[in-house]
Design a protein around this motif. Structure first.
Motif, PDB file in Angstrom:
ATOM      1  N   LEU A  86       0.819  -1.206   0.000  1.00  0.00           N
ATOM      2  CA  LEU A  86       0.000   0.000   0.000  1.00  0.00           C
ATOM      3  C   LEU A  86       0.858   1.263   0.000  1.00  0.00           C
ATOM      4  O   LEU A  86       1.947   1.280   0.574  1.00  0.00           O
ATOM      5  N   VAL A  87       0.340   2.293  -0.650  1.00  0.00           N
ATOM      6  CA  VAL A  87       0.974   3.611  -0.635  1.00  0.00           C
ATOM      7  C   VAL A  87      -0.091   4.651  -0.332  1.00  0.00           C
ATOM      8  O   VAL A  87      -1.287   4.394  -0.464  1.00  0.00           O
ATOM      9  N   THR A  88       0.356   5.828   0.054  1.00  0.00           N
ATOM     10  CA  THR A  88      -0.550   6.935   0.309  1.00  0.00           C
ATOM     11  C   THR A  88      -0.560   7.853  -0.905  1.00  0.00           C
ATOM     12  O   THR A  88       0.502   8.277  -1.370  1.00  0.00           O
ATOM     13  N   ASP A  89      -1.752   8.136  -1.428  1.00  0.00           N
ATOM     14  CA  ASP A  89      -1.889   9.084  -2.532  1.00  0.00           C
ATOM     15  C   ASP A  89      -1.434  10.449  -2.018  1.00  0.00           C
ATOM     16  O   ASP A  89      -1.967  10.962  -1.026  1.00  0.00           O
ATOM     17  N   PHE A  90      -0.450  11.032  -2.674  1.00  0.00           N
ATOM     18  CA  PHE A  90       0.155  12.280  -2.214  1.00  0.00           C
ATOM     19  C   PHE A  90      -0.849  13.427  -2.158  1.00  0.00           C
ATOM     20  O   PHE A  90      -0.779  14.270  -1.277  1.00  0.00           O
ATOM     21  N   LYS A  91      -1.795  13.449  -3.079  1.00  0.00           N
ATOM     22  CA  LYS A  91      -2.762  14.547  -3.159  1.00  0.00           C
ATOM     23  C   LYS A  91      -3.932  14.358  -2.192  1.00  0.00           C
ATOM     24  O   LYS A  91      -4.287  15.270  -1.457  1.00  0.00           O
ATOM     25  N   THR A  92      -4.515  13.175  -2.180  1.00  0.00           N
ATOM     26  CA  THR A  92      -5.750  12.957  -1.413  1.00  0.00           C
ATOM     27  C   THR A  92      -5.515  12.337  -0.040  1.00  0.00           C
ATOM     28  O   THR A  92      -6.427  12.315   0.773  1.00  0.00           O
ATOM     29  N   MET A  93      -4.312  11.807   0.198  1.00  0.00           N
ATOM     30  CA  MET A  93      -3.964  11.102   1.434  1.00  0.00           C
ATOM     31  C   MET A  93      -4.735   9.782   1.577  1.00  0.00           C
ATOM     32  O   MET A  93      -4.766   9.185   2.642  1.00  0.00           O
ATOM     33  N   LYS A  94      -5.365   9.334   0.501  1.00  0.00           N
ATOM     34  CA  LYS A  94      -6.083   8.063   0.503  1.00  0.00           C
ATOM     35  C   LYS A  94      -5.074   6.920   0.372  1.00  0.00           C
ATOM     36  O   LYS A  94      -4.081   7.030  -0.347  1.00  0.00           O
ATOM     37  N   VAL A  95      -5.326   5.830   1.072  1.00  0.00           N
ATOM     38  CA  VAL A  95      -4.454   4.654   0.997  1.00  0.00           C
ATOM     39  C   VAL A  95      -4.906   3.805  -0.188  1.00  0.00           C
ATOM     40  O   VAL A  95      -6.088   3.486  -0.313  1.00  0.00           O
ATOM     41  N   VAL A  96      -3.957   3.473  -1.067  1.00  0.00           N
ATOM     42  CA  VAL A  96      -4.282   2.718  -2.278  1.00  0.00           C
ATOM     43  C   VAL A  96      -3.298   1.568  -2.464  1.00  0.00           C
ATOM     44  O   VAL A  96      -2.194   1.582  -1.919  1.00  0.00           O
ATOM     45  N   LYS A  97      -3.711   0.590  -3.247  1.00  0.00           N
ATOM     46  CA  LYS A  97      -2.811  -0.525  -3.569  1.00  0.00           C
ATOM     47  C   LYS A  97      -1.666  -0.007  -4.438  1.00  0.00           C
ATOM     48  O   LYS A  97      -1.883   0.664  -5.441  1.00  0.00           O
ATOM     49  N   ALA A  98      -0.473  -0.353  -4.043  1.00  0.00           N
ATOM     50  CA  ALA A  98       0.721   0.131  -4.730  1.00  0.00           C
ATOM     51  C   ALA A  98       0.786  -0.334  -6.184  1.00  0.00           C
ATOM     52  O   ALA A  98       1.252   0.402  -7.058  1.00  0.00           O
ATOM     53  N   GLY A 114      14.689  11.571   0.860  1.00  0.00           N
ATOM     54  CA  GLY A 114      15.409  12.247  -0.216  1.00  0.00           C
ATOM     55  C   GLY A 114      14.662  12.169  -1.534  1.00  0.00           C
ATOM     56  O   GLY A 114      13.431  12.142  -1.558  1.00  0.00           O
ATOM     57  N   ASP A 115      15.408  12.139  -2.661  1.00  0.00           N
ATOM     58  CA  ASP A 115      14.769  11.993  -3.975  1.00  0.00           C
ATOM     59  C   ASP A 115      13.918  10.744  -3.949  1.00  0.00           C
ATOM     60  O   ASP A 115      14.355   9.698  -3.473  1.00  0.00           O
ATOM     61  N   ASP A 116      12.705  10.829  -4.480  1.00  0.00           N
ATOM     62  CA  ASP A 116      11.762   9.743  -4.278  1.00  0.00           C
ATOM     63  C   ASP A 116      10.815   9.620  -5.450  1.00  0.00           C
ATOM     64  O   ASP A 116      10.929  10.332  -6.450  1.00  0.00           O
ATOM     65  N   LEU A 117       9.865   8.725  -5.306  1.00  0.00           N
ATOM     66  CA  LEU A 117       8.756   8.550  -6.231  1.00  0.00           C
ATOM     67  C   LEU A 117       7.503   9.023  -5.504  1.00  0.00           C
ATOM     68  O   LEU A 117       7.251   8.595  -4.382  1.00  0.00           O
ATOM     69  N   VAL A 118       6.746   9.898  -6.135  1.00  0.00           N
ATOM     70  CA  VAL A 118       5.530  10.434  -5.523  1.00  0.00           C
ATOM     71  C   VAL A 118       4.351   9.618  -6.034  1.00  0.00           C
ATOM     72  O   VAL A 118       4.161   9.481  -7.242  1.00  0.00           O
ATOM     73  N   ALA A 119       3.558   9.065  -5.112  1.00  0.00           N
ATOM     74  CA  ALA A 119       2.477   8.133  -5.465  1.00  0.00           C
ATOM     75  C   ALA A 119       1.134   8.834  -5.621  1.00  0.00           C
ATOM     76  O   ALA A 119       0.799   9.732  -4.842  1.00  0.00           O
ATOM     77  N   PHE A 120       0.363   8.363  -6.624  1.00  0.00           N
ATOM     78  CA  PHE A 120      -0.985   8.866  -6.883  1.00  0.00           C
ATOM     79  C   PHE A 120      -1.889   7.714  -7.279  1.00  0.00           C
ATOM     80  O   PHE A 120      -1.447   6.758  -7.903  1.00  0.00           O
ATOM     81  N   ASP A 121      -3.168   7.861  -6.954  1.00  0.00           N
ATOM     82  CA  ASP A 121      -4.166   6.850  -7.286  1.00  0.00           C
ATOM     83  C   ASP A 121      -4.524   6.868  -8.768  1.00  0.00           C
ATOM     84  O   ASP A 121      -4.902   5.855  -9.328  1.00  0.00           O
ATOM     85  N   SER A 122      -4.383   8.032  -9.409  1.00  0.00           N
ATOM     86  CA  SER A 122      -4.764   8.121 -10.823  1.00  0.00           C
ATOM     87  C   SER A 122      -3.620   8.680 -11.667  1.00  0.00           C
ATOM     88  O   SER A 122      -2.809   9.478 -11.188  1.00  0.00           O
ATOM     89  N   TYR A 123      -3.612   8.272 -12.915  1.00  0.00           N
ATOM     90  CA  TYR A 123      -2.607   8.774 -13.856  1.00  0.00           C
ATOM     91  C   TYR A 123      -2.774  10.274 -14.039  1.00  0.00           C
ATOM     92  O   TYR A 123      -1.795  11.019 -14.095  1.00  0.00           O
ATOM     93  N   LYS A 124      -4.008  10.729 -14.111  1.00  0.00           N
ATOM     94  CA  LYS A 124      -4.287  12.156 -14.311  1.00  0.00           C
ATOM     95  C   LYS A 124      -3.689  13.000 -13.183  1.00  0.00           C
ATOM     96  O   LYS A 124      -3.043  14.019 -13.432  1.00  0.00           O
ATOM     97  N   ALA A 125      -3.894  12.584 -11.938  1.00  0.00           N
ATOM     98  CA  ALA A 125      -3.345  13.326 -10.799  1.00  0.00           C
ATOM     99  C   ALA A 125      -1.811  13.309 -10.840  1.00  0.00           C
ATOM    100  O   ALA A 125      -1.170  14.327 -10.551  1.00  0.00           O
ATOM    101  N   ALA A 126      -1.228  12.182 -11.196  1.00  0.00           N
ATOM    102  CA  ALA A 126       0.227  12.077 -11.289  1.00  0.00           C
ATOM    103  C   ALA A 126       0.760  12.993 -12.385  1.00  0.00           C
ATOM    104  O   ALA A 126       1.771  13.680 -12.197  1.00  0.00           O
ATOM    105  N   GLU A 127       0.077  13.010 -13.498  1.00  0.00           N
ATOM    106  CA  GLU A 127       0.488  13.859 -14.621  1.00  0.00           C
ATOM    107  C   GLU A 127       0.395  15.339 -14.246  1.00  0.00           C
ATOM    108  O   GLU A 127       1.293  16.133 -14.564  1.00  0.00           O
ATOM    109  N   GLU A 128      -0.680  15.733 -13.581  1.00  0.00           N
ATOM    110  CA  GLU A 128      -0.844  17.128 -13.143  1.00  0.00           C
ATOM    111  C   GLU A 128       0.265  17.522 -12.172  1.00  0.00           C
ATOM    112  O   GLU A 128       0.857  18.595 -12.291  1.00  0.00           O
ATOM    113  N   TYR A 129       0.552  16.651 -11.217  1.00  0.00           N
ATOM    114  CA  TYR A 129       1.626  16.903 -10.263  1.00  0.00           C
ATOM    115  C   TYR A 129       2.959  17.039 -10.997  1.00  0.00           C
ATOM    116  O   TYR A 129       3.758  17.938 -10.713  1.00  0.00           O
TER     117      TYR A 129
END
Length: 156
Positions: A86-98, A114-129
């Motif tokens: 599980l990961v936390t969606d960076f924008k919504t703080m919702k817990v989602v399957k990784a 440090g340098d990392d990967l930012v997790a999102f539930d949707s491709y659209k939110a990830a793309e906007e970020y």
């Protein structure tokens, strides 16, 4: 009829919702840092034996995922020991399957690791970020490699 539909939607959302369930004493397996300080970065692997392993970020979770033997005291032999990742969606703080999340590589914001990967539930939110924060690439779980994690950790 509307009540029945609403009740079934609520029931199904409860069946498929996940929680992190950490407290102020919960420490990350990889970095030995308390995870509560930056909740939008927290990741977790639930094991088939009922134990929960917490991580301060998706990068730390992937570091463990690719090399669980490095922490041999945990007794994990293979991915079959993992119940949920599980990961936390960076924008919504919702817990989602990784494995269903999208990850932004590069960008202006860094995690406690440090340098990392930012997790999102949707491709659209990830793309906007990614567009707002100078991200380099949006990728799915299977596209993340051990080599990328080593690069983010400065180990290549």
């Amino acid at each position: 009829m509307k009540k029945i539909i609403l009740a079934s939607v609520l029931a199904s959302s409860l069946l498929f919702s996940f929680e992190m369930n950490f407290d102020k004493e919960t420490v990350s397996v990889v970095r030995q840092m308390k995870v509560y300080k930056e909740p939008r970065w927290v990741s977790k692997i639930e094991l088939t034996n009922g134990k929960n392993l917490f991580f301060v970020s998706p990068k730390s979770m992937f570091e463990f995922y690719f090399r669980p033997g490095k922490w041999d005291y945990l007794g994990i032999k293979s991915e079959s020991d993992f119940e949920n990742i599980l990961v936390t969606d960076f924008k919504t703080m919702k817990v989602v399957k990784a494995k269903g999340a999208f990850y932004v590589y590069g960008g202006d914001i860094i995690s406690p690791a440090g340098d990392d990967l930012v997790a999102f539930d949707s491709y659209k939110a990830a793309e906007e970020y990614s567009k707002r924060n100078n991200g380099k690439r949006v990728m799915g779980f299977r596209e993340v490699s051990d080599a990328l994690i080593r690069l983010l950790n400065g180990r290549i």
